[in-house]
Design an enzyme around this catalytic site. Structure first.
Site, PDB file in Angstrom:
ATOM      1  N   GLU A 156       8.158  -7.789 -41.021  1.00  0.00           N
ATOM      2  CA  GLU A 156       7.699  -6.772 -40.070  1.00  0.00           C
ATOM      3  C   GLU A 156       7.157  -7.446 -38.813  1.00  0.00           C
ATOM      4  OE1 GLU A 156       5.491  -3.169 -41.246  1.00  0.00           O
ATOM      5  OE2 GLU A 156       3.869  -3.969 -39.997  1.00  0.00           O
ATOM      6  N   PHE A 175       5.359  -6.495 -34.806  1.00  0.00           N
ATOM      7  CA  PHE A 175       4.771  -5.446 -33.986  1.00  0.00           C
ATOM      8  C   PHE A 175       5.138  -5.656 -32.520  1.00  0.00           C
ATOM      9  CE2 PHE A 175       1.330  -8.655 -34.151  1.00  0.00           C
ATOM     10  CZ  PHE A 175       1.007  -8.783 -32.801  1.00  0.00           C
ATOM     11  N   THR A 217       7.185  -2.057 -35.600  1.00  0.00           N
ATOM     12  CA  THR A 217       6.180  -1.002 -35.585  1.00  0.00           C
ATOM     13  C   THR A 217       6.314  -0.135 -34.339  1.00  0.00           C
ATOM     14  OG1 THR A 217       4.510  -2.325 -34.436  1.00  0.00           O
ATOM     15  CG2 THR A 217       4.583  -2.495 -36.833  1.00  0.00           C
ATOM     16  N   ARG A 219       2.673   9.101 -40.681  1.00  0.00           N
ATOM     17  CA  ARG A 219       1.823  10.030 -39.944  1.00  0.00           C
ATOM     18  C   ARG A 219       1.203   9.331 -38.747  1.00  0.00           C
ATOM     19  NH1 ARG A 219      -4.152  11.687 -41.490  1.00  0.00           N
ATOM     20  NH2 ARG A 219      -4.338   9.644 -40.507  1.00  0.00           N
ATOM     21  N   GLY A 220       0.694   8.101 -38.964  1.00  0.00           N
ATOM     22  CA  GLY A 220       0.048   7.351 -37.899  1.00  0.00           C
ATOM     23  C   GLY A 220      -1.453   7.306 -38.082  1.00  0.00           C
ATOM     24  N   ALA A 242       3.444  13.143 -42.667  1.00  0.00           N
ATOM     25  CA  ALA A 242       4.657  12.315 -42.708  1.00  0.00           C
ATOM     26  C   ALA A 242       5.792  13.045 -43.418  1.00  0.00           C
ATOM     27  CB  ALA A 242       4.357  10.986 -43.392  1.00  0.00           C
ATOM     28  N   GLN A 266       0.951  -0.561 -48.325  1.00  0.00           N
ATOM     29  CA  GLN A 266      -0.067  -1.276 -47.577  1.00  0.00           C
ATOM     30  C   GLN A 266      -0.284  -2.645 -48.232  1.00  0.00           C
ATOM     31  OE1 GLN A 266      -4.236  -0.301 -48.133  1.00  0.00           O
ATOM     32  NE2 GLN A 266      -4.484   0.021 -45.936  1.00  0.00           N
TER      33      GLN A 266
END
Length: 603
Positions: free
Chosen positions: A22, A24, A53, A112-113, A132, A185
């Site tokens: 991942e 960002f 992201t 969702r954020g 979400a 997570q």
């Protein structure tokens, strides 16, 4: 390709665990460029995919979709795009999805954020989605099965909800809405994660569970991230890291061992076949864990020998038929893709009509061909005061001491090992090399330096050299080429006429000299594979060379532009622009003795 399908296929073919990275979105344009370079290097350890992201804090720029487009189309990396509900009305969600679709991206992580940075409860914007699962439903209804949709999960609870069973119920709703995989997570408690996975299976949640792995680079970052995410830190982690917290190098070594041991437990549990690394846009820590697990080794961070073609194939669906490229962009794939991204024709898998007016102009590059800030250029290449400094820069590049040059985005590879000494010698004697390849006569298609294409094949290359040399020597060069091409035949008492060497030479003012036909394309790389026609993926031809010439001199102009007027550095590069010509030579005799270097040594 959809992630769930790709993982299923990979694990069916080979029971070795897989991994992904991942990244960002950086805050600066130079940061974005540095990220591309890092992603490009990490491609070589063969991640199944990367994800990018959404812009932090819900900013509404298009940097995320730009990075997805570049990763998918230019770097050839299977990409997953994060998409959040934060500050996202439906029209912006539609725009992001359309851009992802157009780039060939088939994977979305629907989130969702986060709540506002300044605090307070999370609220949907007007015309946006509250949860979400609503975003998942919307994507699935609008795009059917085009996208694989991933969702987030929290094995140790969420800051807004600590009841694990309730969170699993919410997760089940997202899966039932159409989600295909789960990314969790970060965590460090392997036993708790394994118990959580069993709870998911007990609730008939049977999609792939992908654990989010956070490598440990420093003690401070380890504490900051674990505290912010409110996760449990096993006593072993805390004790070993705390005892060495002031030694960053030792912390990273210990952290690597702890995280690798955790990953081994996850894999051995049977619930996990894929690891997803939160790189934090760093490289070393994730690579160290993978090496410790035995999933890669240091030697794999070179040429990936399973490439379908000798250049990185784009994953953009508009370029699926592309099987031929001009060799000039071998080390400049960004500019080549940009020049041709709006073409709607790749006839017969070719790179396009050689006479096409659609071949993008150099002026398309509004952000600059150097793709580096002035400060970064000086950090990379210094401030050359004379021609010797420039030639020494090229020598350092050939020796692997410098990872890029103004006209080469990528580090040198093992392909040039057999001609490295000759390249260094001519650079030390007044010629600047731009691009090269050695001759290859039937090496296996799995050769560590030259291999490409299907297995059980054989690959071939003509020796190719491209360089800048003083215009004053061009006529002498051509006369020597003509002597090689028309040798005296003792048996017939006359000169034969065969173009062993074909060439193009052009200066900044477009004075072109060549012995190649205007409409000809000279294949300089080809492969022979069982049950297939001959593949000819790399060519030299006139129209693209003229376009490349514009790029080379424009690069030099931009390079000179970072130095003050009247400075030695500016004057040196201006002299190269004004007094040098761009030349390429192909040795069409890929079986006999190499001729190009001996020819240049005579000058």
């Amino acid at each position: 390709m959809r992630i769930s399908h790709k993982l299923e296929q990979s694990h069916k073919e080979n029971d070795i665990p897989t991994f992904s990275f991942e990244f960002f979105v950086p805050k600066t344009s130079q940061g974005v460029q540095n990220l591309y370079d890092r992603m490009d290097r990490m491609y070589n350890v063969n991640p199944q995919f990367i994800d990018v992201t959404w812009n932090a804090g819900g900013r509404l720029s298009n940097l995320t979709t730009d990075i997805v487009q570049t990763a998918q189309s230019v770097l050839g990396l299977e990409t997953c795009m994060h998409l959040t509900c934060t500050n996202m009305p439906v029209d912006l969600i539609d725009k992001a999805l359309k851009e992802a679709y157009d780039s060939g991206c088939q994977n979305i992580l629907a989130l969702r954020g986060d709540p506002p940075v300044e605090g307070g409860e999370w609220t949907a914007v007007e015309g946006g989605f509250q949860h979400a699962k609503d975003l998942v439903k919307y994507i699935r209804n609008k795009y059917g099965n085009h996208f694989d949709i991933g969702v987030a999960a929290y094995p140790e609870g969420h800051p807004e909800e600590t009841d694990i069973d309730l969170l699993i119920g919410f997760l089940k709703e997202k899966i039932d809405a159409g989600a295909d995989f789960i990314i969790t997570q970060m965590f460090y408690d392997a036993e708790n994660f394994i118990e959580w996975c069993q709870k998911l299976r007990d609730q008939d949640i049977n999609v792939p569970i992908i654990p989010g792995i956070m490598p440990i680079s420093t003690y401070a970052s380890f504490k900051r991230r674990s505290t912010w995410c409110e996760i449990k830190v096993p006593e072993e982690f805390e004790n070993k890291l705390l005892a060495n917290k002031d030694d960053d190098q030792l912390v990273r070594k210990i952290g690597t061992e702890l995280v690798a041991e955790m990953c081994s437990k996850l894999i051995n549990s049977g619930f996990v076949k894929h690891l997803h690394f939160y790189t934090m846009n760093l490289e070393k820590s994730s690579i160290m864990v993978l090496e410790k697990l035995g999933l890669i080794n240091s030697n794999e961070q070179t040429q990936n020998n399973t490439e379908a073609l000798p250049w990185r194939k784009s994953l953009n669906p508009n370029r699926n038929s592309e099987t031929v490229r001009p060799i000039f962009w071998k080390n400049r794939k960004y500019s080549y893709i940009t020049r041709t991204q709006d073409w709607d024709e790749f006839p017969n898998g070719r790179w396009g009509d050689p006479n096409s007016a659609a071949f993008g102009d150099v002026e398309l590059f509004t952000s600059g061909l150097l793709r580096q800030s002035s400060k970064r250029c000086i950090e990379l290449w210094g401030e050359p005061k004379n021609f010797k400094d420039v030639s020494q820069l090229v020598v350092k590049y050939l020796q692997g001491e410098v990872n890029s040059l103004p006209w080469s985005d990528t580090p040198i590879t093992a392909e040039i090992d057999s001609i490295k000494n000759e390249l260094i010698e001519i650079n030390q004697n007044g010629i600047l090399t731009i691009n090269s390849q050695p001759r290859v006569n039937g090496e296996p298609s799995n050769h560590p330096a030259f291999g490409w294409g299907p297995k059980d094949g054989f690959v071939y290359q003509k020796q190719y050299l491209e360089f800048l040399m003083p215009k004053s020597k061009i006529l002498k060069l051509i006369s020597k080429i003509e002597l090689i091409n028309k040798p005296f035949n003792l048996s017939t008492n006359q000169k034969d006429n065969f173009n062993y060497l074909t060439y193009f030479a052009i200066d900044f003012n477009d004075d072109l000299i060549t012995n190649s036909k205007d409409d000809s394309a000279n294949a300089v790389t080809w492969g022979i594979f069982p049950g297939q026609e001959v593949l000819q993926p790399t060519i030299v031809e006139k129209v693209s060379f003229l376009a490349w010439k514009d790029e080379v001199f424009r690069i030099a102009e931009e390079w000179s532009g970072i130095f003050e007027d009247g400075s030695d550095s500016k004057n040196t590069i201006k002299t190269i622009i004004n007094d040098y010509a761009l030349v390429n030579i192909v040795d069409n005799d890929y079986v006999g003795e190499s001729k190009i270097f001996d020819l240049l040594k005579q000058l």
